[in-house]
Structures are given as structure tokens and as C-alpha cells.
Design a protein around this motif. Structure first.
Motif, mmCIF file in Angstrom:
data_model
loop_
_atom_site.group_PDB
_atom_site.id
_atom_site.type_symbol
_atom_site.label_atom_id
_atom_site.label_comp_id
_atom_site.label_asym_id
_atom_site.label_seq_id
_atom_site.Cartn_x
_atom_site.Cartn_y
_atom_site.Cartn_z
ATOM 1 N N LYS A 1 25.453 -35.752 -26.889
ATOM 2 C CA LYS A 1 25.530 -34.484 -27.388
ATOM 3 C C LYS A 1 24.440 -33.789 -27.113
ATOM 4 C CE LYS A 1 23.222 -35.342 -31.759
ATOM 5 N NZ LYS A 1 23.421 -35.379 -33.326
ATOM 6 N N HIS A 2 23.210 -34.264 -26.650
ATOM 7 C CA HIS A 2 22.110 -33.488 -26.195
ATOM 8 C C HIS A 2 22.314 -33.223 -24.501
ATOM 9 C CE1 HIS A 2 20.444 -34.143 -29.870
ATOM 10 N NE2 HIS A 2 20.522 -35.133 -29.843
ATOM 11 N N ALA A 3 23.035 -33.866 -23.747
ATOM 12 C CA ALA A 3 23.306 -33.679 -22.278
ATOM 13 C C ALA A 3 23.933 -32.274 -21.985
ATOM 14 C CB ALA A 3 24.331 -34.694 -22.055
ATOM 15 N N PRO A 4 23.690 -31.891 -20.882
ATOM 16 C CA PRO A 4 24.284 -30.729 -20.479
ATOM 17 C C PRO A 4 25.604 -30.755 -20.405
ATOM 18 C CG PRO A 4 22.485 -31.493 -18.787
ATOM 19 C CD PRO A 4 22.884 -32.371 -19.905
ATOM 20 N N SER A 5 26.446 -29.786 -20.567
ATOM 21 C CA SER A 5 27.918 -30.206 -20.547
ATOM 22 C C SER A 5 28.439 -30.378 -19.261
ATOM 23 C CB SER A 5 28.641 -28.811 -20.898
ATOM 24 O OG SER A 5 28.523 -27.728 -20.054
ATOM 25 N N VAL A 6 29.307 -31.341 -19.039
ATOM 26 C CA VAL A 6 29.919 -31.834 -17.920
ATOM 27 C C VAL A 6 31.172 -31.720 -17.963
ATOM 28 C CG1 VAL A 6 30.158 -34.101 -16.504
ATOM 29 C CG2 VAL A 6 27.971 -33.572 -17.624
ATOM 30 N N LEU A 7 31.831 -31.406 -16.675
ATOM 31 C CA LEU A 7 33.264 -31.130 -16.840
ATOM 32 C C LEU A 7 33.739 -32.687 -16.390
ATOM 33 C CD1 LEU A 7 33.384 -27.837 -14.678
ATOM 34 C CD2 LEU A 7 33.777 -28.172 -17.156
ATOM 35 N N VAL A 8 34.952 -32.681 -16.694
ATOM 36 C CA VAL A 8 35.891 -34.093 -16.328
ATOM 37 C C VAL A 8 35.964 -34.095 -15.028
ATOM 38 C CG1 VAL A 8 37.631 -35.477 -16.634
ATOM 39 C CG2 VAL A 8 36.900 -34.304 -18.613
ATOM 40 N N SER A 9 36.255 -32.944 -13.970
ATOM 41 C CA SER A 9 36.233 -33.251 -12.882
ATOM 42 C C SER A 9 34.920 -33.343 -12.040
ATOM 43 C CB SER A 9 36.942 -31.767 -12.208
ATOM 44 O OG SER A 9 36.021 -30.832 -12.568
ATOM 45 N N GLU A 10 33.805 -33.090 -12.593
ATOM 46 C CA GLU A 10 32.575 -33.463 -12.244
ATOM 47 C C GLU A 10 32.315 -34.729 -12.170
ATOM 48 O OE1 GLU A 10 27.877 -32.101 -12.648
ATOM 49 O OE2 GLU A 10 29.408 -31.716 -14.336
ATOM 50 N N LEU A 11 32.805 -35.573 -13.227
ATOM 51 C CA LEU A 11 32.538 -37.090 -13.361
ATOM 52 C C LEU A 11 33.683 -37.920 -12.520
ATOM 53 C CD1 LEU A 11 32.240 -37.273 -17.303
ATOM 54 C CD2 LEU A 11 30.476 -37.449 -15.438
ATOM 55 N N ASP A 12 34.845 -37.068 -12.236
ATOM 56 C CA ASP A 12 35.730 -37.949 -11.219
ATOM 57 C C ASP A 12 35.175 -38.014 -10.006
ATOM 58 O OD1 ASP A 12 37.730 -38.036 -13.435
ATOM 59 O OD2 ASP A 12 38.691 -36.328 -12.919
ATOM 60 N N GLY A 13 34.521 -37.214 -9.283
ATOM 61 C CA GLY A 13 34.121 -37.049 -8.028
ATOM 62 C C GLY A 13 32.771 -37.749 -8.126
ATOM 63 N N ALA A 14 32.108 -38.478 -8.870
ATOM 64 C CA ALA A 14 30.647 -38.979 -8.947
ATOM 65 C C ALA A 14 30.682 -40.071 -8.127
ATOM 66 C CB ALA A 14 30.328 -39.304 -10.668
ATOM 67 N N LEU A 15 29.694 -40.258 -7.441
ATOM 68 C CA LEU A 15 29.446 -41.370 -6.656
ATOM 69 C C LEU A 15 28.532 -42.448 -7.470
ATOM 70 C CD1 LEU A 15 28.696 -39.558 -3.254
ATOM 71 C CD2 LEU A 15 30.920 -40.569 -4.123
ATOM 72 N N TRP A 16 29.016 -43.431 -7.947
ATOM 73 C CA TRP A 16 28.190 -44.216 -8.629
ATOM 74 C C TRP A 16 27.550 -45.626 -7.923
ATOM 75 C CZ3 TRP A 16 26.963 -43.068 -13.648
ATOM 76 C CH2 TRP A 16 27.673 -42.119 -14.250
ATOM 77 N N HIS A 17 26.248 -45.947 -8.243
ATOM 78 C CA HIS A 17 25.684 -47.029 -7.424
ATOM 79 C C HIS A 17 25.038 -47.714 -8.739
ATOM 80 C CE1 HIS A 17 26.380 -45.037 -3.653
ATOM 81 N NE2 HIS A 17 25.824 -43.916 -4.404
ATOM 82 N N LYS A 18 25.301 -49.123 -8.615
ATOM 83 C CA LYS A 18 24.232 -50.026 -9.285
ATOM 84 C C LYS A 18 22.982 -50.448 -8.985
ATOM 85 C CE LYS A 18 24.934 -54.795 -11.062
ATOM 86 N NZ LYS A 18 25.878 -56.052 -11.035
ATOM 87 N N SER A 19 22.116 -50.295 -10.092
ATOM 88 C CA SER A 19 20.664 -50.411 -9.571
ATOM 89 C C SER A 19 20.332 -51.976 -9.021
ATOM 90 C CB SER A 19 19.822 -50.547 -10.871
ATOM 91 O OG SER A 19 18.648 -50.764 -10.611
ATOM 92 N N THR A 20 19.636 -51.709 -7.969
ATOM 93 C CA THR A 20 19.310 -53.318 -7.358
ATOM 94 C C THR A 20 18.195 -53.834 -8.214
ATOM 95 O OG1 THR A 20 17.356 -51.974 -6.128
ATOM 96 C CG2 THR A 20 19.166 -51.979 -4.947
ATOM 97 N N TYR A 21 17.874 -53.125 -9.264
ATOM 98 C CA TYR A 21 16.999 -54.059 -10.332
ATOM 99 C C TYR A 21 17.591 -54.630 -11.439
ATOM 100 C CZ TYR A 21 12.803 -51.829 -8.262
ATOM 101 O OH TYR A 21 11.842 -51.244 -7.367
#
Length: 74
Positions: free
Chosen positions: A4-24
Motif C-alpha cells: 500500500k506504500h508503493a507507487p501505483s502500478v498498472l497491471v500492464s506495467e507488470l506484464d511487461g516487466a523483465l525479471w532477473h533472479k539475484s546472483t546472490y
């Protein structure tokens, strides 16, 4: 779910996200992923339980976070 403290995010913004797992991330499922959102914001989520939500950073807040980690302040 998004914090609830995060900036608002559109579902379409998340659909196009490029996710990367931490090397740590270890083999004990203690993994974190960072996602680059289309707007230039960054998101962090738990790899093993993505349904819990994420933390979203504006670009300058993300840079401040990275700088603090690199300097050992965090």
C-alpha cells in the motif's frame, strides 16, 4: 498484491516487466528477483512466493537504495 506504500502500478506495467533472479540468491530458496518495469521503475519480489507482492521503487529511490547497499550502509 502490491504494498500500500508503493507507487501505483498498472497491471500492464507488470506484464511487461523483465525479471532477473539475484546472483546472490542461495540454493535454500532464499531468492529475490528484481523487475525492470516499462516506466523505468524497479520492483523487488520473493521468488518462492511471488503472490505476496512486491516493493516498487521510483528510479532515484532505487539508485539511492543500490548506492546505500554498495557503500555498506545497509
Amino acid at each position: 498484491m502490491i504494498s500500500k506504500h508503493a507507487p501505483s502500478v498498472l497491471v500492464s506495467e507488470l506484464d511487461g516487466a523483465l525479471w532477473h533472479k539475484s546472483t546472490y540468491s542461495g540454493s535454500d530458496n532464499g531468492c529475490v528477483e528484481r523487475g525492470r518495469l516499462q516506466t523505468g521503475r524497479q520492483a523487488i519480489r520473493d521468488t518462492k512466493d511471488r503472490g505476496l507482492g512486491m516493493i516498487v521503487f521510483e528510479p532515484d529511490a532505487w539508485q539511492s537504495f543500490v548506492d546505500a547497499v554498495r557503500s555498506g550502509a545497509m
